[in-house]
Design an enzyme around this catalytic site. Structure first.
Site, PDB file in Angstrom:
ATOM      1  N   HIS A 171       4.651   0.051  -0.022  1.00 58.72           N
ATOM      2  CA  HIS A 171       5.430  -0.748   0.931  1.00 58.72           C
ATOM      3  C   HIS A 171       4.551  -1.774   1.628  1.00 58.72           C
ATOM      4  O   HIS A 171       3.320  -1.680   1.595  1.00 58.72           O
ATOM      5  CB  HIS A 171       6.114   0.167   1.974  1.00 58.72           C
ATOM      6  CG  HIS A 171       5.165   0.973   2.798  1.00 58.72           C
ATOM      7  ND1 HIS A 171       4.668   2.189   2.386  1.00 58.72           N
ATOM      8  CD2 HIS A 171       4.586   0.731   4.003  1.00 58.72           C
ATOM      9  CE1 HIS A 171       3.852   2.668   3.304  1.00 58.72           C
ATOM     10  NE2 HIS A 171       3.775   1.797   4.299  1.00 58.72           N
ATOM     11  N   HIS A 230       0.836  -1.205   0.000  1.00 57.85           N
ATOM     12  CA  HIS A 230       0.000   0.000   0.000  1.00 57.85           C
ATOM     13  C   HIS A 230       0.864   1.246   0.000  1.00 57.85           C
ATOM     14  O   HIS A 230       2.045   1.213   0.374  1.00 57.85           O
ATOM     15  CB  HIS A 230      -0.921   0.041   1.235  1.00 57.85           C
ATOM     16  CG  HIS A 230      -0.171   0.057   2.527  1.00 57.85           C
ATOM     17  ND1 HIS A 230       0.400  -1.063   3.070  1.00 57.85           N
ATOM     18  CD2 HIS A 230       0.123   1.073   3.383  1.00 57.85           C
ATOM     19  CE1 HIS A 230       0.999  -0.769   4.206  1.00 57.85           C
ATOM     20  NE2 HIS A 230       0.856   0.530   4.417  1.00 57.85           N
ATOM     21  N   ASP A 241       0.622   4.856   1.881  1.00 57.89           N
ATOM     22  CA  ASP A 241      -0.117   5.330   3.054  1.00 57.89           C
ATOM     23  C   ASP A 241      -1.226   6.291   2.659  1.00 57.89           C
ATOM     24  O   ASP A 241      -1.006   7.228   1.879  1.00 57.89           O
ATOM     25  CB  ASP A 241       0.839   6.040   4.028  1.00 57.89           C
ATOM     26  CG  ASP A 241       1.785   5.045   4.683  1.00 57.89           C
ATOM     27  OD1 ASP A 241       1.334   3.951   5.063  1.00 57.89           O
ATOM     28  OD2 ASP A 241       2.986   5.362   4.790  1.00 57.89           O
TER      29      ASP A 241
END
Ligand code: SIN
Length: 279
Positions: A255, A101, A103
């Protein structure tokens, strides 16, 4: 680009990640040093600094040099105004195990930079991986790149995120968070505001579907694109030690944290910088 004559930048892979040596993140940084550091983050997409052991205040002070700190949507709902949060995995509180994802891609203005500071690290496991969204775009065949341009993707807070919020803060908070954040559409291909690189803006955890495509067609396209994240040539994987700090370009990366340290304890502090200024 060197951050200063003393700081050394060691590239970690062919596409993403560098370690910065001989830098103290607690030391006051002049505006030109911050600008050089920002350029180094843009160039390498994620940078790591060993042995910093920042307190919560020090992390906040360092991150705030790059722009306004974001209050997470959860802390907005909770009304705390907090700009740092703690990720604490224990035997009773298993790691979230979130998929790849970016953030807060489910918000209208996702952050510019993410920061993680390692507080307690298990003897093994609990690494974090970042993937380069420019490398992912560059790896696509020309026809697929062309097909992606102009498409928009719908993002929303994922069920696993809301379940995790409900577990830790109660159903009512999870419901308010969901209601405050209806689905939002973002371009699938974007130009990085500083580097000008084309980015494949993937955030599989938070992606619902490509706007305007049939559900099956959308699922097939997204599955093809998301496979690019699994190519090790587009990734860097960081083995944490206590005191490490990572800073990443949210627009250019996604990440995921591994969960193989469970049931052992892992504690990280995190914060984000908003897109208030170019990053
Ligand atoms: C995250 O998924 O944002 C957390 C990263 C980590 O705990 O390493």
């Amino acid at each position: 680009m060197p951050v200063s004559s003393a700081v050394q930048v060691r590239r970690l892979t062919g596409s993403i990640g560098a370690v910065l040596d001989a830098i103290d993140l607690r030391a006051p940084l002049a505006a030109d040093a911050v600008a050089r550091l920002r350029a180094t983050i843009v160039e390498h997409q994620v940078v790591f600094v060993r042995d910093q052991h920042l307190t919560e205040d020090e992390l906040r002070t360092f991150a705030a040099r790059f722009g306004p700190l974001g209050v997470s949507p959860l802390h907005q709902v909770l009304g705390t105004g907090r700009t740092t949060s703690v990720i604490e995995d224990t035997a009773d509180r298993p790691p979230a195990g979130f998929d790849w994802h970016t953030d807060l891609s489910w918000t209208a203005a996702p952050p510019a930079l993410g920061f993680l500071s390692a507080v307690e690290i298990p003897a093994w496991g609990g690494d974090t991986m970042w993937a380069s969204l420019s490398a992912a775009f560059d790896s696509l065949p020309p026809g697929t790149r062309a097909a992606c341009r102009g498409l928009r993707v719908r993002h929303r807070p994922d069920r696993t995120l809301l379940e995790s919020v409900a577990r830790h803060h109660g159903d009512e908070v999870a419901r308010r968070l969901r209601d405050a954040h209806p689905p939002v559409d973002h371009p699938l291909v974007r130009l990085h505001p500083v580097s000008g690189q084309r980015l494949l803006s993937l955030s599989p955890l938070y992606t619902e579907q490509v706007v305007g495509l049939e559900r099956d067609t959308s699922a097939q396209l997204m599955a093809t694109l998301e496979r690019t994240l699994e190519d090790p040539h587009h990734q860097v994987r960081w083995r944490w030690a206590e005191g490490d700090v990572a800073v990443w370009d949210e627009a250019a990366t996604c990440h995921r944290a591994l969960t193989d340290h469970f049931p052992h304890r892992r504690v990280m502090r995190r914060c984000v910088v908003e897109r208030g200024r170019p990053a």
